[in-house]
Design a protein around this motif. Structure first.
Motif: not given
Length: 108
Positions: A65-67, A87-93, A98-108
Motif C-alpha cells: 500500500h505504501y509502495g 502519543s503517536i502511531d507510525f508506519i515505517a519502511d 522512512e516514515l510513511f504515516k504518523l498519526e497523533v492519537l492523544i495530544k495533551n
C-alpha cells in the motif's frame, strides 16, 4: 574409502555447516532490524521533542500500500520543549526507516 569419497563428504559437511551459519546470521539480522529501524524513527521524531516509551512491532508486514516490500508499525510519546505531550502511531519502511504515516492519537 577413497579420496573422491572423502572429498565429497568434506564438501557436503562444509556446505551444511555454512548453510546453517548463514541461516542463523540472517535470522539474527532480521530480528535486530526492527530495533535498528526503531532507533532511526526515534532519531527522526526527536526533531519534534523528547521521545519516550517508543515501541515497534518486530513482525514485518506487507508494505504494498505504501509502495515498498515490507513495513513495521509502532508508536511513541513525544514531549515538546513547551511540555506538550502527544502519543503517536507510525508506519515505517522495514529496510530504511522512512516514515510513511504518523498519526497523533492523544495530544495533551
Amino acid at each position: 574409502m577413497n579420496k573422491k569419497h572423502k572429498n565429497l563428504i568434506a564438501a557436503t559437511a562444509g556446505f551444511l555447516v555454512g548453510s546453517g551459519i548463514s541461516i542463523f546470521i540472517a535470522k539474527k539480522i532480521k530480528e535486530n532490524n526492527a530495533d535498528q529501524i526503531l532507533e532511526t524513527v526515534k532519531e527522526t521524531l526527536s526533531a519534534q521533542g523528547t521521545v519516550s516509551n517508543a515501541w515497534i512491532n518486530s513482525e514485518r508486514i506487507s508494505g504494498e500500500h505504501y509502495g515498498t516490500r515490507t513495513i513495521y508499525n509502532g508508536g511513541a510519546n513525544i514531549t515538546s520543549d513547551q511540555g506538550e505531550t502527544k502519543s503517536i502511531d507510525f508506519i515505517a519502511d522495514a529496510d530504511t526507516g522512512e516514515l510513511f504515516k504518523l498519526e497523533v492519537l492523544i495530544k495533551n
